[in-house]
Motif scaffolding. Structure first.
Motif, short mmCIF file in Angstrom:
data_model
loop_
_atom_site.label_atom_id
_atom_site.label_comp_id
_atom_site.label_asym_id
_atom_site.label_seq_id
_atom_site.Cartn_x
_atom_site.Cartn_y
_atom_site.Cartn_z
N THR A 10 0.80 -1.11 -0.14
CA THR A 10 -0.16 -0.02 0.09
C THR A 10 0.86 1.31 0.07
OG1 THR A 10 -0.13 0.03 2.32
CG2 THR A 10 -1.76 -1.01 1.27
N GLU A 11 2.19 1.07 -0.25
CA GLU A 11 3.06 2.18 -0.49
C GLU A 11 2.91 3.19 -1.54
OE1 GLU A 11 5.53 3.17 2.05
OE2 GLU A 11 4.03 2.19 3.00
N PRO A 12 3.52 4.26 -1.53
CA PRO A 12 3.27 4.85 -2.76
C PRO A 12 3.96 4.01 -4.03
CG PRO A 12 4.20 6.58 -1.12
CD PRO A 12 4.07 4.98 -0.37
N PHE A 13 3.34 4.16 -5.11
CA PHE A 13 3.83 3.47 -6.50
C PHE A 13 3.58 2.01 -6.25
CE2 PHE A 13 6.72 7.09 -5.68
CZ PHE A 13 6.56 7.71 -7.06
N GLY A 14 2.94 1.44 -5.18
CA GLY A 14 2.51 0.27 -5.20
C GLY A 14 3.74 -0.86 -4.97
N LEU A 15 4.43 -0.56 -4.52
CA LEU A 15 5.68 -1.20 -4.34
C LEU A 15 6.00 -1.77 -2.92
CD1 LEU A 15 8.30 0.94 -6.19
CD2 LEU A 15 7.52 -1.19 -7.19
N PHE A 16 6.62 -3.08 -2.75
CA PHE A 16 6.80 -3.44 -1.49
C PHE A 16 7.90 -2.82 -0.92
CE2 PHE A 16 4.28 -6.94 -3.18
CZ PHE A 16 3.29 -7.30 -2.05
N ALA A 17 8.08 -2.83 0.44
CA ALA A 17 8.90 -2.18 0.88
C ALA A 17 9.34 -3.03 2.37
CB ALA A 17 8.84 -0.77 1.66
N MET B 57 11.86 2.86 5.06
CA MET B 57 11.71 1.56 4.38
C MET B 57 12.25 1.56 3.21
SD MET B 57 9.71 -0.34 6.53
CE MET B 57 8.66 -1.44 5.66
N GLN B 58 12.85 0.45 2.61
CA GLN B 58 13.55 0.44 1.56
C GLN B 58 12.78 -0.45 0.61
OE1 GLN B 58 17.64 -0.48 1.95
NE2 GLN B 58 17.72 -1.61 -0.11
N ILE C 52 12.20 9.16 -1.41
CA ILE C 52 13.44 9.32 -1.94
C ILE C 52 13.56 8.57 -3.18
CG2 ILE C 52 15.84 9.17 -1.80
CD1 ILE C 52 15.57 9.51 1.36
N MET C 53 13.83 9.13 -4.31
CA MET C 53 13.50 8.47 -5.79
C MET C 53 14.71 8.89 -6.62
SD MET C 53 9.75 9.64 -6.62
CE MET C 53 10.05 11.17 -6.47
N ARG C 54 15.03 7.99 -7.56
CA ARG C 54 16.32 8.46 -8.31
C ARG C 54 15.48 9.02 -9.79
NH1 ARG C 54 21.38 9.19 -8.39
NH2 ARG C 54 22.59 8.98 -10.37
N ASP C 55 15.89 10.10 -10.19
CA ASP C 55 15.41 10.54 -11.51
C ASP C 55 16.15 9.92 -12.49
OD1 ASP C 55 15.05 12.41 -13.64
OD2 ASP C 55 14.99 14.19 -12.48
N THR C 56 15.61 9.21 -13.38
CA THR C 56 16.40 8.54 -14.31
C THR C 56 16.76 9.57 -15.58
OG1 THR C 56 14.67 7.50 -15.23
CG2 THR C 56 15.63 6.07 -13.83
N ILE C 57 16.23 10.42 -15.68
CA ILE C 57 16.59 11.34 -16.81
C ILE C 57 17.53 12.31 -16.38
CG2 ILE C 57 15.66 13.18 -18.17
CD1 ILE C 57 14.52 10.39 -18.90
N ASN D 142 9.89 8.47 -15.09
CA ASN D 142 11.37 8.64 -15.15
C ASN D 142 11.92 8.72 -13.60
OD1 ASN D 142 11.29 8.89 -17.87
ND2 ASN D 142 10.43 10.77 -17.79
N TYR D 143 11.18 8.15 -12.57
CA TYR D 143 11.86 8.18 -11.48
C TYR D 143 11.59 6.53 -10.84
CZ TYR D 143 11.60 13.18 -10.72
OH TYR D 143 11.76 14.65 -10.61
N ARG D 144 12.73 6.26 -10.16
CA ARG D 144 12.83 4.87 -9.29
C ARG D 144 12.78 5.25 -7.83
NH1 ARG D 144 13.55 0.38 -12.32
NH2 ARG D 144 14.27 0.55 -14.37
N PRO D 145 11.67 4.97 -7.16
CA PRO D 145 11.63 5.15 -5.71
C PRO D 145 12.78 4.18 -4.92
CG PRO D 145 9.41 4.61 -6.57
CD PRO D 145 10.36 4.20 -7.69
N LEU D 146 13.50 4.84 -4.12
CA LEU D 146 14.35 3.87 -3.27
C LEU D 146 14.02 3.67 -1.83
CD1 LEU D 146 17.56 5.80 -4.57
CD2 LEU D 146 16.58 3.70 -5.48
#
Length: 280
Positions: A46-53, A230-231, A178-183, A217-221
């Motif tokens: 249920t985190e932002p972007f639907g990713l597990f952490a 949480m990672q 905290i995200m990585r801007d891939t552009i 163009n962002y990867r959440p870290l």
């Protein structure tokens, strides 16, 4: 720093009222990173972007956040005193911050979130940590950032995170991401708030709030909530997600595939990558 010279009894009354408004200190206390909270939160989707952490065992993000929490404990006292008697408040920064919170509390829903995003974007100008502090990677609490009127992306995100909580948004619905801007090939921090089941990004780069499903163009870290960092965990992108530059949800503790973005690729123990001027 002592703001008022009143009696201890008056101070206790004011603090009791102020803490009742701001919420109990344990919500942001470093000790809240206990085993029970961690186990309940590990593997959620249920985190932002639907990713597990999952909870990181250590590293720079956790250390930085614990340092911020210690500052927030002191600032909670200052803000509570100013809430109790604003005419006697000796902190212009606290009054400015509380005025933003007051304006937001007078609104509901998306308008409340937008007021916090807009007001804090306007209250702080972008400035790198080396330019402001002569050091890399300084995370500042709101009453440190506001007197200076300047900060970098994590300073905006922290101020919004705290202001939203004090404006009445549930801590369950708040994150710092905290995200990585891939552009731009750099990292960036934003506040995130959940409204009607959807996560909105409150970004110092724009006034408009963007739904997480529209972020490109962002990867959440990392995600930081009331319990701590949480990672995020990744797997390869699936073909049914054209155009998305984030990975889908995966099972906790799945190995990071070769060639994918991983927090370890960006020096998360030192966090030098969070320092501007890249993400102003």
């Amino acid at each position: 720093m002592r703001i008022f010279g009143h009696s201890h009894a008056w101070r206790a009354v004011v603090l009791a009222c102020g803490i009742a408004w701001f919420g109990p200190p344990t919500e942001l206390a470093a000790g809240a990173l206990d085993a029970t909270g961690s186990s309940e939160r590990a593997g959620r989707s249920t985190e932002p972007f639907g990713l597990f952490a999952s909870t990181p065992s250590g590293g720079g993000v956790r250390a930085k956040w614990l340092g911020v929490e210690r500052k927030l404990d002191d600032e909670r006292v200052q803000l509570a005193l100013c809430v109790g008697d604003r005419e006697r408040c000796a902190s212009p920064a606290a009054l400015e911050f509380l005025a933003i919170v007051d304006n937001a509390r007078a609104r509901e829903g998306r308008a409340r979130l937008g007021e916090i995003n807009r007001a804090i974007n306007l209250a702080i100008r972008p400035m790198s940590d080396p330019a402001q502090y002569g050091a890399l990677d300084v995370w500042s609490s709101p009453l440190v950032t506001f007197p200076r009127g300047a900060g970098d992306c994590e300073d905006y995100a922290i101020a919004k995170f705290i202001a939203l909580r004090q404006a009445g948004v549930s801590p369950d619905d708040l994150r710092i991401v905290i995200m990585r801007d891939t552009i731009r090939d750099e990292n960036h921090a934003v506040a995130a708030a959940r409204l009607d089941g959807r996560w909105l990004m409150l970004d110092n780069r724009r006034m408009a709030m963007v739904d997480d499903t529209h972020v490109r163009n962002y990867r959440p870290l990392f995600s930081i909530d009331q319990y701590g960092p949480m990672q995020y965990v990744y797997e390869p992108l699936r073909a049914e997600q054209p155009g998305r530059d984030i990975a889908p949800s995966v099972a906790p503790n799945s190995p990071v595939q070769s060639g994918l973005i991983s927090p370890s690729n960006y020096g998360v123990d030192s966090l030098d990558w969070l320092s501007p001027p890249q993400h102003q």
